[in-house]
Structure formats: C-alpha cells, structure tokens
Design a protein around this motif. Structure first.
Motif, PDB file in Angstrom:
ATOM      1  N   ARG A 154       0.936  -1.202   0.037  1.00  0.00           N
ATOM      2  CA  ARG A 154      -0.136  -0.062   0.102  1.00  0.00           C
ATOM      3  C   ARG A 154       0.914   1.192  -0.062  1.00  0.00           C
ATOM      4  NH1 ARG A 154      -2.641   1.448   4.104  1.00  0.00           N
ATOM      5  NH2 ARG A 154      -4.353   2.570   3.030  1.00  0.00           N
TER       6      ARG A 154
ATOM      7  N   ARG B 206       0.824   4.883   1.305  1.00  0.00           N
ATOM      8  CA  ARG B 206       0.336   5.478   2.516  1.00  0.00           C
ATOM      9  C   ARG B 206      -0.416   6.710   1.966  1.00  0.00           C
ATOM     10  NH1 ARG B 206       3.137   5.059   8.100  1.00  0.00           N
ATOM     11  NH2 ARG B 206       1.997   6.850   8.339  1.00  0.00           N
ATOM     12  N   ARG B 207      -1.776   6.678   2.114  1.00  0.00           N
ATOM     13  CA  ARG B 207      -2.592   7.576   1.987  1.00  0.00           C
ATOM     14  C   ARG B 207      -2.057   8.934   2.848  1.00  0.00           C
ATOM     15  NH1 ARG B 207      -7.312   4.477   1.796  1.00  0.00           N
ATOM     16  NH2 ARG B 207      -7.699   4.918   3.759  1.00  0.00           N
TER      17      ARG B 207
ATOM     18  N   GLN C 262     -14.578   6.163   2.085  1.00  0.00           N
ATOM     19  CA  GLN C 262     -13.151   6.373   2.049  1.00  0.00           C
ATOM     20  C   GLN C 262     -12.568   7.182   0.891  1.00  0.00           C
ATOM     21  OE1 GLN C 262     -11.061   5.018   4.246  1.00  0.00           O
ATOM     22  NE2 GLN C 262     -12.300   3.364   5.541  1.00  0.00           N
TER      23      GLN C 262
ATOM     24  N   VAL D  83      -5.201   6.957  14.131  1.00  0.00           N
ATOM     25  CA  VAL D  83      -4.666   5.761  14.532  1.00  0.00           C
ATOM     26  C   VAL D  83      -4.683   4.903  13.627  1.00  0.00           C
ATOM     27  CG1 VAL D  83      -5.251   3.469  15.636  1.00  0.00           C
ATOM     28  CG2 VAL D  83      -5.799   5.813  16.926  1.00  0.00           C
ATOM     29  N   ALA D  84      -3.353   4.346  12.933  1.00  0.00           N
ATOM     30  CA  ALA D  84      -3.308   3.522  11.888  1.00  0.00           C
ATOM     31  C   ALA D  84      -3.497   4.451  10.474  1.00  0.00           C
ATOM     32  CB  ALA D  84      -3.926   2.192  11.952  1.00  0.00           C
ATOM     33  N   ASP D  85      -3.241   5.705  10.556  1.00  0.00           N
ATOM     34  CA  ASP D  85      -3.746   6.406   9.369  1.00  0.00           C
ATOM     35  C   ASP D  85      -5.114   6.811   9.058  1.00  0.00           C
ATOM     36  OD1 ASP D  85      -1.036   5.697   7.038  1.00  0.00           O
ATOM     37  OD2 ASP D  85      -0.879   6.760   8.906  1.00  0.00           O
ATOM     38  N   GLU D  86      -5.929   6.409  10.256  1.00  0.00           N
ATOM     39  CA  GLU D  86      -7.244   6.744  10.057  1.00  0.00           C
ATOM     40  C   GLU D  86      -7.373   7.811  11.258  1.00  0.00           C
ATOM     41  OE1 GLU D  86      -8.592   3.210   7.509  1.00  0.00           O
ATOM     42  OE2 GLU D  86     -10.129   4.194   9.052  1.00  0.00           O
TER      43      GLU D  86
END
Lengths: 160, 189
Positions: free
Chosen positions: A84, A86-87, A115, A137-140
């Motif tokens: 992935r 990373r956004r 999303q 948290v975890a990119d969210e």
C-alpha cells in the motif's frame, strides 16, 4: 495444599470490591504470586466473593475462541497483499478545505461513509496540521474523538 | 555462535513489532497468534457474528501490518490493535446499516459452531446460555465484560479500547456480570 497458617500472614488486606475486580485476572493466571495469595486470603473468609469467583469461572468457560484457520488465513493474506502507498493524514490543507472535510465527516458519518471522499480531499506527503498524531490511529483519523477546541480552531482559521 | 536468537513466542510485543517491521515473518506470526483471540472476541462483542468477526479480525491485522511503522509505542501494542479493531467494527456496522437491530437473535448464532456430540450437549448448552446472555448486554457492558473476563485486560485498557473512562469500564463490567447472573439464575428456575 495451602497451609492456612501461611495465608494468615497476609491477613485480609483487600475489600470485596478490589477482590471482585481481580477475580477474572486471577483465574487467567495473570496476577503475581503475592497478589494471588492476597486474594486467596480474602476468599478463604468471604463466601460471597467465593461465589463470585465460581460464577466468573463458569462464564470464562464460554470464551469464544477464534476459528483454527484464522491465523493461517491472516498470515496468507499478509503475504499476498499488495504494497500500500500510504495515503497518510500528513497534510497541509487550505483552511477552507479542512473545514469542508471536518463538516463533511459529520454529514457522511451516519450515512455511507466513503473512504474515497477522504482521499480525494487530501494531498498526501504534506505537513500534518491541527490533528497531530493524537487523533490518528493507523492512518485513520478519529474524527469522533476530535475535541471541540480543535474544531473551533479550524472554524476560527476559516474566518467569518 | 555467540548469540542465540530467542524464539518469537518468548519475546515481548515491542521486540516482535521491531522484528516484524524488518520483515521477520516469524515475528509477524507470533504477533498474530498472540493477539488474534482478544481481537476476535472484541469484534465478536461488536458484531455478534463469528464469520463477520473473523473477517474483521483479518482486516484489523492487515491494516495494522500496513501501518506498523506508525505504531509509536505510546500505548501497548494490544491497545493499539484494539483501537484499529474498533474502527473496523464501526465501519462494518455503519456500512451494513440497521442489521445491528438483529443483534439479539444473532446472539444465538454464536453457539452453532460449538454443538458437538450428545455426550457434551450439556456443556455446550451451558456455553450457549452464557453467550446468549452476554449478547443481550448493552454494547459497552458486553465489551467491558468480554475484554476483562476472557482476556484479563486492565480497566484502563478496556476503557481505551471501548472509548470510555477507566471508572466507567469498571462499572460497566460489574453491571454486566450482575445482569448476566440475574438472567442465568432466572433461566435456571
């Protein structure tokens, strides 16, 4: 076999509330020896707490274990997943866009959360702003956890 | 050999995460095996369906693995993992809308996979009853009971996982236990 004389050295230092807090942890074997011995000393004297322990033991027998194939399935998926990009929530949004995003989350939160909506609004590889790491948290982003002060700050920066 | 490499299952989470980041597949496996149970049970508490909980568990771990670099060690790895799991559960619930209203009847489905031969029918019936009353609890009581009872999380960890305070987690746990006792005693009469 427990020597009751040895247990007396601990007296009964715990009240029922503290004992009942710890019962499940003791049955899982997660207490230290000293903590467990303190519990045993109390349980030896307290029928109500012994009944609580027996009830908790009964409940613990009903623990639902994950399917046996789950771990292998997870590991297989991990090996074959695409890499992935990373956004990232590292972003430098113009103030107006940030407000649109923050307000938009409220609109979409109870509907079909998208999303794609989030990713379209963002520019990856930019500088983190406002949110910092605490709300991610975890990119969210944890928008539900954003405090009012942060949201107010966003609105102030937007201007009148 | 001057240094013997420790077995992954003997290492703490911090070291396993470090090794997993470096591509150590054994470390990754150890993390999955070590934490799959608590994540699965936590998600089962939300979703009340074993298949969905299994799917969400897989998604949770995959998301965590993708973002392992972002784990800063400020909290326990398990706590961080449960935060991801909670997001997964909330996302699944939102995307599937009002299916949550079926939760009370779905709770009975929890026991299907455990039905066995007649000689263990009594034990399985007990398991079914316990899981059914657990499923009846309000969500935060159910999650507090699940995490404390089955996995021994501290009330602080429970609070972080469910988005509550330590005091509320303790209260939810004891209320949940108390209600389960009432229901199970009522059913015994």
């Amino acid at each position: 076999m427990t020597n009751h004389g040895d247990m007396d050295q601990f007296g009964d230092r715990l009240d029922c509330g503290a004992v009942r807090d710890r019962i499940p942890v003791r049955l899982l074997g997660l207490l230290t020896r000293v903590e467990s011995d303190e519990m045993v000393a109390h349980l030896a004297r307290c029928e109500a707490c012994r009944e609580e322990e027996e009830f908790v033991r009964r409940l613990q027998c009903a623990a639902c274990e994950p399917p046996m194939h789950l771990a292998p399935r997870i590991l297989a998926a991990a090996r074959t997943r695409p890499v992935r990009r990373r956004r990232g929530w590292l972003l430098a949004l113009p103030a107006a866009a940030a407000v649109v995003l923050a307000l938009g989350i409220g609109v979409f939160w109870n509907g079909e959360a998208s999303q794609e909506f989030w990713t379209l609004a963002l520019e990856p590889e930019a500088t983190m702003r406002w949110y910092g790491n605490d709300w991610v948290v975890a990119d969210e982003p944890q928008f539900h956890a954003l405090p009012d002060e942060i949201l107010r700050q966003i609105l102030v920066e937007l201007g009148p | 050999m001057s240094h013997e490499r420790s077995r992954p299952k003997d290492l703490d989470d911090t070291e396993l995460v470090r090794r997993a980041r470096d591509g150590d597949s054994e470390a990754l496996e150890a993390l999955v095996v070590r934490h799959q149970g608590v994540v699965f049970r936590f998600l089962l508490g939300f979703l009340k369906d074993e298949d969905r909980a299994a799917d969400a568990t897989q998604d949770t771990f995959l998301k965590a693995l993708d973002r392992l670099d972002g784990f800063r060690g400020d909290s326990a790895f398990r706590t961080w993992l449960l935060a991801i799991a909670r997001n997964e559960a909330l996302g699944m619930i939102r995307s599937q809308g009002r299916r949550r209203e079926e939760a009370l009847t779905d709770a009975e489905g929890l026991s299907d996979a455990t039905l066995g031969p007649d000689e263990v029918a009594v034990q399985n019936e007990e398991v079914r009853r316990v899981r059914e009353v657990l499923g009846r609890l309000p969500e935060k009581q159910r999650l507090s009971v699940t995490l404390r009872l089955f996995d021994g999380l501290s009330f602080r960890e429970v609070a972080e996982a469910i988005g509550s305070t330590e005091g509320a987690a303790r209260v939810n746990y004891h209320y949940g236990i108390s209600r389960m006792r009432e229901w199970l005693n009522d059913e015994s009469r």
